[in-house]
Structure formats: C-alpha cells, structure tokens
Motif scaffolding. Structure first.
Motif, short mmCIF file in Angstrom:
data_model
loop_
_atom_site.label_atom_id
_atom_site.label_comp_id
_atom_site.label_asym_id
_atom_site.label_seq_id
_atom_site.Cartn_x
_atom_site.Cartn_y
_atom_site.Cartn_z
N UNK A 58 -49.51 -25.50 5.53
CA UNK A 58 -49.16 -26.93 5.63
C UNK A 58 -47.77 -27.20 5.06
N UNK A 59 -47.51 -26.67 3.87
CA UNK A 59 -46.19 -26.89 3.25
C UNK A 59 -45.57 -25.54 2.86
N UNK A 60 -45.24 -24.71 3.83
CA UNK A 60 -44.69 -23.38 3.52
C UNK A 60 -43.36 -23.43 2.78
N UNK A 61 -42.62 -24.54 2.93
CA UNK A 61 -41.35 -24.66 2.22
C UNK A 61 -41.54 -24.79 0.71
N UNK A 62 -42.74 -25.14 0.30
CA UNK A 62 -43.04 -25.28 -1.12
C UNK A 62 -43.68 -24.03 -1.69
N UNK A 63 -43.57 -22.93 -0.96
CA UNK A 63 -44.29 -21.71 -1.33
C UNK A 63 -43.98 -21.25 -2.75
N UNK A 64 -42.72 -21.42 -3.18
CA UNK A 64 -42.37 -20.94 -4.51
C UNK A 64 -43.15 -21.65 -5.62
N UNK A 65 -43.60 -22.89 -5.33
CA UNK A 65 -44.35 -23.63 -6.35
C UNK A 65 -45.77 -23.10 -6.52
N UNK A 66 -46.13 -22.12 -5.71
CA UNK A 66 -47.42 -21.44 -5.92
C UNK A 66 -47.44 -20.74 -7.26
N UNK A 67 -46.25 -20.36 -7.75
CA UNK A 67 -46.15 -19.75 -9.08
C UNK A 67 -46.51 -20.74 -10.17
N UNK A 68 -46.09 -21.99 -10.01
CA UNK A 68 -46.46 -23.03 -10.96
C UNK A 68 -47.97 -23.29 -10.90
N UNK A 69 -48.50 -23.32 -9.68
CA UNK A 69 -49.94 -23.52 -9.52
C UNK A 69 -50.72 -22.40 -10.20
N UNK A 70 -50.24 -21.16 -10.08
CA UNK A 70 -50.91 -20.04 -10.74
C UNK A 70 -50.94 -20.24 -12.24
N UNK A 71 -49.83 -20.70 -12.79
CA UNK A 71 -49.79 -20.96 -14.23
C UNK A 71 -50.83 -22.01 -14.62
N UNK A 72 -50.91 -23.10 -13.84
CA UNK A 72 -51.87 -24.16 -14.14
C UNK A 72 -53.31 -23.64 -14.00
#
Length: 497
Positions: A58-72
């Motif tokens: 859905x939002x592949x351009x935000x893929x790098x923020x998956x790292x922040x999600x992993x932290x959370x």
C-alpha cells in the motif's frame, strides 16, 4: 531470495512468531504449542501481517519506516523482559518514570534519522530478516525438545548429590499408603494466637487425640506455593532464587520442579501407585485441579507486553481500567472456580480413601483453603460473592475461613484414618502461612505453617518440633524405605510477592 530479504520487511511478521514461540517455551507446561491457535495469538499475527501488507503493497515508499515499526514492536512485545533485566542490573532505570521517556526518546531519534536519510536500507533488511528467521528456527527446535522431554531440561531445583533414587529402593520393606494433603496458606497455631489472639486448641488437640505428631514450631521453606511444594517433593532447595517479584514465568519455574519431582520417582520405583488430586502436574500425570489465574492463557500470552505489564504495575492509578464490570465479573468467576475445586478435592479424596488398591498408593491432594479468596464464613456458609475480591478486613475474613477449614481437616482425617487394606501415613501440611500482614517486620510469620504427621506405629523418634517441610519425606523414606537420605538444614527463603 537475497533480493527478497533486502526488499521485504518479513521481520514485521517474524518478530510476532518469535515472541509467541519463545513464550510457549518459557511458560511450559502452562502454555503449549496448541495454544498458539488461541484468538489473541492469531490476532497478534494478523496485525503483523496487516502491517507487512501496508508497508509492502500500500505504501511502499514508506518502506524504510518499517525499521521504526520493528523498534516499536520490540518495545511492546519485550518490555517485560527488558524491565526485568534492568531490575536485576540497573534497578533505577527500570522505573516507569525513567524507562518510558528513554524508550520514547530512542524512538524519536530513529524516526528523525530515517526521515533525514535517503540511503538504501537493503543491508539492514537482509540482516534483520535473516536474524529473525534464525531466531524462529531456534525457538521451533527448543519447542520440539521441550515437548519431547516434557520440560525436564529446564529444572530449577537443586539435584541433591546425596540423593540417589536407586538407593531408596527397598523390596523387603513394609510400604504403607501415603497421603500428602496440603491446605493452602494455613498458618501455624502459635501465629494464630500471637497475631489473631485465637486459640486453635480445637484442631491441635484433635491431632494429638488421633495419634499425630504435631510440629508446633514447624515452618515452610518458601512463602510461594509452587516453590514450597517443589522443595518438599524434591527434598531439597531450589538452585536459583528469583530476585524479583514472582510473576507467571517464575511461577511456572516452580511448577516445573513439581512436575519432575524426586519423591514420586522414588515411590514409583518402589511399586507405588501415584494418584494426583492437586493443581500441579506430577511425573506422567496431569493436574486434575486448576490454578485459576493460570487458566486465562490469553492473559499469559500478553503478560510480558508493555500494556499488560503497565496494568499490573501502575494500573491502580487508573481505576476505570481495572474495576470495570467485566474485570470484577472475571475475578468473581475465578473465585467461584476456587470454591468449586475445594469441593472437588474433598469429594475425590474421600472416594480414593474408600477404595482398596492392590499396590501401595501415594496420594497428593491440595485444598485451596484457607487461602484467599475468602468465600466461607466460620460455619461453612458461602459469603456474598461481592466480598470475595476485596482485600478489606482480610485478617478477620481469613480467620473465619480458617475456622471452617478446621472442620474440613477433621472430616478428612477421620475418613483417612478408617481402616484400609494397609496402614496409612498421613501428612497434613500447609505450603506457607498467611501472607497479607501489610508489615515488613511480620514477614517471617509467612513461613509459620501447619504440620501434622501420622505414622501407623506412632514411632516419631526421627521427627522434631522445629522441622521444616523440606525434611518431611527424607524422614518418611528413612523410616519406611530405609533410604540413606540425610536431613537438610532447616532454612526459610523469602520470595518477593
């Protein structure tokens, strides 16, 4: 495959799988792999899959923020483990006023760093995906091993170097039936007199009149039920002592020591039939009774998460979250389950005692009285269920329930002393005493317990007035199996509640 590991945030899903598998292994035997099909477990995985879809499709351009999600996700899932580690090593930092702002600050720093960066995070993705694949595989292997060995590799009790099961086998010894009956939380008569000004001579004299040895100055070795029972049935002290509050994980460690105990193994080698009427599993036997606060497996699956840990530790600051009608109803339901199990234990024990077995029997029965919740008055009448979950007047309500417990004890002993097809050893004990004194100076009283032992020949030369529970079965085995098991030093070990 390498490209997929670099471009897909599989770790968003894998961290949830790892969390659940590690819980199953950590809480065994309370949790098993089959419990991963519970709605709460499936919901956790579903949420992670949904988040994966959002970042991937859905939002592949935000893929790098998956790292922040992993932290959370790591903060949420493993907050309890992190807090326990800090309590053991940097206690000040484990407090919510410091830890939560620190974790939030780290999250903000990660967010800013990701926002400002235009670099590719392919290597990070590959590393994290590989790492969590390895972690999941390790937990799967652990789960298979633990299930195959029934958890025997995780014991916390100390294996006595002077205890050899084979040396406790006696083919020519007289082997009586042995009844081990626990009344949970029953405090010593001397403490009833000191703290309640209550004379318990009615029960004390009953034991003496029936030929029991009554250890007036007896103590339990631990003030926590599974640790106390595990110590008694292993005839030794636990190798590790929890240095933090007894939570579900620590509770399960105590249960494991009961599940693989030495007493049952020795008795089985001596052709005893083991009959379990307790809330704990014994070797090759499930528990017929349940520990009510461990039956809510959904709660256990979330026990180490940030939300659950916060509700336990600081939830009292938010009464509307803990005192909802649903929460109160659940507490009352658990209390009602305890009451029904008292009746079940009583009926089952009397039924067993009336049967005649070809081989000698060892019976372990566990009564959840006079321990709270307090649902009996002194006559055995059921009190209003609205009073069961409140701690008000705990001292008075405990005494009332204890008085009715005396009635149960007398009735049980009277039935157990009836003539069977072989003589019986009767061990009537409590795992610990009353624990809600509200005064640190009175903590030693928590160990003052009930301890009455009956030998058919009434030869009590090996017993002594200040005996602690850990030496109960060494005395029994020395007397009836001629087992060379030395007695241990009588000690008490306070566990944080």
């Amino acid at each position: 495959m390498k490209k997929r590991l670099e471009n897909k945030p599989y770790f968003i899903i894998l961290i949830g799988v790892f969390y659940l598998l590690s819980l199953v292994n950590q809480y065994y035997p309370i949790l098993r792999v089959s419990d991963l099909t519970l709605p709460v477990a499936l919901l956790l995985i579903a949420i992670n899959v949904f988040l994966y879809i959002i970042f991937t499709f859905i939002f592949p351009k935000l893929l790098k923020y998956a790292l922040l999600l992993l932290y959370l996700q790591m903060v949420y899932f493993f907050y309890g483990s992190l807090q326990d580690f800090l309590k053991d090593n940097i206690n000040l930092l484990s407090r919510y006023r410091y830890l939560l702002p620190l974790l939030l600050g780290v999250g903000v720093i990660i967010w800013i760093a990701l926002k400002r960066s235009s670099a590719s995070f392919a290597k990070h993705f590959r590393y994290l995906n590989t790492l969590f694949i390895i972690l999941v595989v390790i937990e799967v292997v652990r789960s298979i091993t633990i299930t195959a060995t029934d958890g025997q590799s995780k014991l916390w009790f100390s294996q006595r170097k002077d205890l050899r099961i084979n040396t406790a086998i006696c083919d020519t010894c007289f082997k009586p039936d042995i009844y081990f009956v626990i009344f949970d939380g029953y405090t010593a008569s001397r403490t009833l007199k000191e703290y309640w000004n209550y004379d318990n001579n009615g029960l004390d004299s009953f034991f003496r009149q029936n030929g029991f040895y009554y250890a007036w100055h007896s103590r339990s070795n631990y003030n926590s039920t599974p640790y106390s029972i595990g110590s008694i049935l292993n005839m030794g002290y636990h190798a590790k002592r929890p240095n933090r509050k007894i939570d579900v994980v620590q509770f399960c460690k105590g249960i494991e020591s009961v599940q693989t105990n030495s007493v049952c193994k020795i008795l089985e080698k001596n052709n005893y039939k083991i009959i379990n009427q307790s809330c704990f599993p014994l070797p090759n036997q499930k528990a017929p009774l349940t520990i009510t606060y461990l039956t809510r497996k959904e709660r256990i699956l979330l026990a180490q998460t940030l939300w659950s840990r916060a509700m336990v530790d600081i939830g009292w600051n938010f009464p509307f979250l803990n005192r909802s009608s649903g929460h109160v109803a659940a507490q009352i339901a658990r209390a009602k389950s305890n009451r029904l199990q008292v009746t079940k234990a009583y009926d089952s024990l009397l039924k067993i005692s009336a049967q005649h077995y070809q081989q000698p029997v060892f019976v372990y029965a566990h009564f959840f009285v006079p321990h709270d919740p307090y649902f009996y008055d002194s006559t055995g009448k059921i009190t209003p269920d609205s009073t069961w979950i409140h701690s008000r007047n705990a001292k008075e309500r405990y005494l009332s329930q204890l008085k009715y417990t005396n009635t149960i004890i007398k009735d049980v002993v009277t039935h157990l002393k009836k003539e069977g097809n072989r003589p019986r050893v009767l061990i009537i004990q409590s795992d610990h005493g009353f624990r809600t004194y509200g005064n640190v100076a009175l903590r030693p009283l928590e160990f003052n317990n009930l301890n009455a032992i009956y030998f058919p020949d009434k030869d009590y030369a090996q017993l002594y007035d200040s005996i602690t529970s850990v030496n109960t079965f060494p005395v029994v085995f020395r007397k009836y199996l001629h087992a060379p098991i030395p007695l241990l030093k009588d000690s008490t070990i306070f566990l944080i509640k």
